[in-house]
Design an enzyme around this catalytic site. Structure first.
Site, PDB file in Angstrom:
ATOM      1  N   ASP A 101       0.798  -0.599   0.091  1.00 31.76           N
ATOM      2  CA  ASP A 101       0.095  -0.197   0.162  1.00 31.76           C
ATOM      3  C   ASP A 101       1.083   1.286   0.242  1.00 31.76           C
ATOM      4  O   ASP A 101       2.128   1.369   0.699  1.00 31.76           O
ATOM      5  CB  ASP A 101      -0.768  -0.070   0.853  1.00 31.76           C
ATOM      6  N   ASN A 138      -2.814  12.950  -3.826  1.00 33.78           N
ATOM      7  CA  ASN A 138      -3.803  13.532  -4.381  1.00 33.78           C
ATOM      8  C   ASN A 138      -4.346  14.611  -4.508  1.00 33.78           C
ATOM      9  O   ASN A 138      -4.633  15.637  -5.444  1.00 33.78           O
ATOM     10  CB  ASN A 138      -4.810  12.082  -4.876  1.00 33.78           C
ATOM     11  N   HIS A 191      -4.334  14.434  -9.504  1.00 33.51           N
ATOM     12  CA  HIS A 191      -4.950  12.676  -9.463  1.00 33.51           C
ATOM     13  C   HIS A 191      -4.036  12.600 -10.873  1.00 33.51           C
ATOM     14  O   HIS A 191      -3.300  11.819 -11.260  1.00 33.51           O
ATOM     15  CB  HIS A 191      -6.186  12.825 -10.770  1.00 33.51           C
ATOM     16  N   GLU A 210      -4.810   2.702  -4.808  1.00 31.61           N
ATOM     17  CA  GLU A 210      -2.711   2.123  -4.268  1.00 31.61           C
ATOM     18  C   GLU A 210      -2.751   1.271  -4.002  1.00 31.61           C
ATOM     19  O   GLU A 210      -1.054   1.026  -3.319  1.00 31.61           O
ATOM     20  CB  GLU A 210      -2.966   3.704  -3.627  1.00 31.61           C
TER      21      GLU A 210
END
Length: 347
Positions: free
Chosen positions: A207, A215, A220, A250
């Site tokens: 992760d 973001n 983005h 993610e």
């Protein structure tokens, strides 16, 4: 002709990239009478292209996935293969050269659009005739087209990694086969090459730390670029025989084949460090957290994933930028399993 048709049927009968690699080099090896045929992966890292063998077959031997002594190394720089480098730069269909020992080497990049991530390498003591090259070219065309079809259905459109559906299918296959991840090895050879008892199969969940902040702060588009660069780092950090998936958002998943716990720790931690030391354009430094667990064919996929997720949660709640092994956390009392059943595990 019968042999050619048999190989064409075999190549197009698979729904798996590894088996497709094994099929194409087996076909080329037999029909071209080569001394050796390899599938090479072309990986881009920090603006440089690296070459690493993915599958190999030699005269008189079975096709197999290639093993690497340094599993974390991205491979050799493309510059080590001048003829192939010129071929890639010129977007050419093939390149050949004569080695110092007199061997003839033929390279056939697999172009999909304007990008080549795979290349066939054929080695032979003598040059090939035009007819043989034509047959090999036909095999390469079928291989390219079918690889493109598999990519369309199996890969994530942003990162190019295998997608969630493919992960579900492949994890189920690994567990159904008793944890044997050498599905690409021909049956006769597979029994001969059983891994040592200390080796296991592993599932790691990755992760990206603080990805929402990326973001929110940069937008983005930069977030997507971070995911693409991390996917590239995963492809160059893990071994050719390991499978890498984008699980969603993610989060990524890796299936590591036949490694000891020490090797799994080493491979995963090298990837984590590669991310930590990479300079992401505009964004700067990014880290990842990892939780991993050994595969047990007697357990349901949801249990295995749940344990890897718990190890990941522990890493993220204890400073992030860590790689944690579920069993070690339980054995040291840092993680306590309260109860488990066939569908969930509670902590």
């Amino acid at each position: 002709m019968d042999s050619l048709l048999k190989h064409m049927v075999d190549m197009t009968g698979h729904r798996d990239h590894t088996m497709l690699d094994i099929s194409v080099i087996s076909a080329v090896q037999e029909l071209a009478g080569a001394a050796q045929t390899r599938v090479l992966a072309l990986t881009r890292l920090r603006g440089q292209v690296f070459v690493r063998a993915r599958a190999v077959i030699s005269a008189g031997g079975p096709a197999r996935m290639e093993e690497h002594s340094d599993s974390a190394a991205p491979g050799e720089p493309l510059e080590c293969y001048p003829a192939l480098a010129a071929c890639i730069a010129g977007h050419q269909a093939s390149a050949d050269t004569v080695c110092d020992d007199g061997r003839h080497m033929l390279w056939l990049p697999i172009w999909i659009g304007d990008k080549a991530d795979t290349c066939l390498e054929i080695t032979n003591p003598t040059p090939y005739s035009g007819a043989t090259i034509q047959i090999v070219g036909g095999i390469v065309s079928v291989y390219r087209n079918f690889q493109n079809l598999l990519d369309y259905s199996e890969r994530d459109s942003l990162t190019g990694l295998l997608n969630r559906k493919t992960f579900d299918d492949q994890l189920a296959k690994v567990l159904q086969s008793g944890g044997d991840y050498e599905a690409a090895t021909p049956p006769g050879e597979r029994e001969r090459r059983q891994p040592p008892q200390t080796e296991k199969q592993w599932l790691a969940v990755v992760d990206v730390d603080h990805f929402k902040l990326v973001n929110d702060k940069f937008g983005h588009l930069y977030g997507d670029e971070v995911l693409i660069l991390i996917a590239n780092l995963m492809q160059s950090s893990f071994r050719a025989q390991d499978r890498i998936f984008r699980f969603g958002g993610e989060e990524f998943v890796v299936l590591l084949r036949s490694s000891t716990l020490a090797d799994a720790h080493k491979i995963i931690d090298r990837f984590r460090i590669n991310v930590e030391t990479h300079d992401f354009p505009q964004v700067g430094r990014i880290t990842v957290s990892v939780g991993f667990v050994s595969l047990n064919a007697a357990e349901a996929p949801v249990i295995i994933l749940g344990r890897a997720d718990q190890a990941l949660y522990y890493a993220k709640s204890h400073g992030r930028n860590l790689a944690c092994h579920y069993d070690e956390l339980v054995e040291t009392g840092q993680l306590h399993a309260v109860a488990s059943n066939d569908t969930a595990e509670f902590f």
